[in-house]
Enzyme design. Structure first.
Site: not given
Ligand SMILES: *Cc1c(COP(=O)(O)O)cnc(C)c1O
Length: 436
Positions: A28, A156, A257, A286
């Site tokens: 970013y 997000y 997610d 993550k």
């Molecule tokens: C970080 C994140 C993503 C994206 O993951 P990347 O490995 O950075 O592509 C998607 N959803 C959530 C909730 C996240 O925290």
């Protein structure tokens, strides 16, 4: 020519920062970057060692990932052992122990009902796959008109195009990509806050949108209980329970997610566990690899898999080159085993307790709008955007690395952080907030 020039510059002793600035995009950031990065030489335990020898506590866990800290001997060994067998092999027509064992482990610990696993190469890609699963499922069950997604504001879900379409439309800067992004349906930010009393009015608008659009909605996408990079908000598990119920009623798959929340961060192993619900599709990433390598996973129910198979392709249409990478799968397996072998619940609870006490003094500061803590996540929400360079200077002087964004100064430290580490992080955050 390029080679010569680079060679000359190196010989002329250009600093790493100058070379970085000329060549590399940072997350970013403009080109060249506006804020000078710190140079990290190495990392061990909870500490990053900078080029001048300074050590700072990584209060970010490298973006939620390094839950066991750096160079953990068990994780280092898992990578070394796997290197002895193979670093990688294609997954098309091939399988291997790390993939199978990781899938078994994920299914064991995930909310009930999630029984199949797709191993993807990053969080964003896993969200894309989850969306494709939902779209193919809709076709497979004879509802090909269901091609949109319902989500909530303040979310997000990653940076690729499909992911961006379900990120908060304002934070996610949809205006910049108008015409390229599918137009999804947005309910208000989930409420009430975690710990506050829920009633049906909180989910009324979400319910209305689902009722109105159910015939065009392929899936609901949501971050369970914690909205991460979209605003670091914690909402009532009752809201999630109501969403789960509504999705059942309208036969719309629920995609959870858990990329930020997975593996204990919010005090439960998964965000969904706060509500005792199971999604139809779940993404993790993550902390999956303990911060070692890039890997994510999409889990789904047999019902979803059956629907996908029934679509015209007869198969899930995705297959990345580095799918199920053995090094990443091995270290993921080792990281999960390590997590489950530790008293992670007490570790996260202790971080929550220390952050709660340590950040409390910030509540009375004029620049601070809100202080909130859940599990191993501590947030100071300011009235104004946090000045990154000045704030980081203050923090680094006090031995702490954090990466503020927008109006948020926040931490999600490694679970192995000591009480003293957490106190240092919290007092530095309060000090940085005082200077606003
Ligand atoms: C970080 C994140 C993503 C994206 O993951 P990347 O490995 O950075 O592509 C998607 N959803 C959530 C909730 C996240 O925290």
């Amino acid at each position: 020519m390029t080679e010569t020039r680079t060679g000359t510059d190196r010989a002329a002793g250009e600093t790493l920062l100058v070379r970085d600035r000329r060549l590399l995009w940072h997350p970013y950031a403009p080109m060249p970057a506006a804020v000078e990065p710190i140079v990290v030489k190495s990392a061990r335990g909870v500490a990053l060692t900078l080029s001048d020898g300074t050590q700072v506590i990584d209060g970010m866990s490298s973006w939620w990932a390094a839950i066991h800290g750096y160079r953990h001997p068990v994780l280092d060994q898992a990578v070394r052992n796997q290197l002895g067998d193979m670093a990688h092999v294609m997954f098309g027509g091939v399988t291997h122990h790390p993939a199978v064992e990781l899938a078994e482990t994920l299914v064991d610990i995930a909310p009930a009902g999630l029984e199949h696993v797709f191993l993807a190469d990053s969080g964003s890609v896993s969200v894309e796959i989850a969306i494709k699963m939902a779209l193919q499922y809709a076709r497979g069950v004879g509802r090909s008109e269901r091609t949109r997604l319902l989500t909530v504001r303040g979310g997000y879900h990653g940076d690729t195009l499909g992911c961006m379409s379900v990120c908060d439309p304002v934070n996610g800067m949809h205006s910049m990509f108008t015409g390229m992004l599918p137009e999804q349906i947005f309910a208000p930010v989930p409420s009430p806050r975690f710990g506050e009393k829920f009633d049906d009015s909180h989910v009324a608008e979400f319910a209305d949108l689902l009722a109105t659009h159910s015939e065009e909605i392929a899936a609901v996408v949501i971050e369970p209980v914690v909205q991460g990079a979209g605003g670091m908000r914690f909402y009532s598990p009752d809201y999630l329970r109501a969403v789960r119920q509504l999705c059942h009623e309208y036969e719309v798959p629920l995609i959870a997610d858990e990329i930020a929340t997975g593996f204990g961060r919010s005090g439960e192993l998964f965000g969904c566990d706060h509500a005792g619900v199971s999604p139809d599709i779940m993404c993790v990433g993550k902390a999956l690899t303990g911060g070692y390598l890039t890997m994510a996973a999409v889990l789904c129910t047999p019902e979803i898999a059956k629907g996908v198979n029934a679509a015209e392709s007869g198969a899930l249409m995705h297959g990345p080159t580095y799918m199920a990478n053995p090094l990443a799968a091995s270290v993921s397996l080792a990281s999960i085993k390590l997590l489950l072998s530790r008293d992670w619940r007490s570790e996260v609870q202790q971080i929550e307790d220390e952050l709660t006490v340590g950040l409390a003094p910030a509540a009375s500061l004029p620049g601070v709008r809100d202080v909130r803590v859940l599990g191993a996540i501590g947030v100071l929400e300011m009235h104004e955007p946090v000045p990154i360079a000045r704030t980081q200077e203050t923090l680094i002087k006090r031995g702490v690395w954090l990466r503020p964004f927008g109006r948020l100064l926040y931490t999600m430290p490694p679970y192995v952080s000591s009480v003293s580490n957490i106190r240092t992080i919290a007092s530095s955050m309060v000090e940085a907030a005082r200077q606003q």
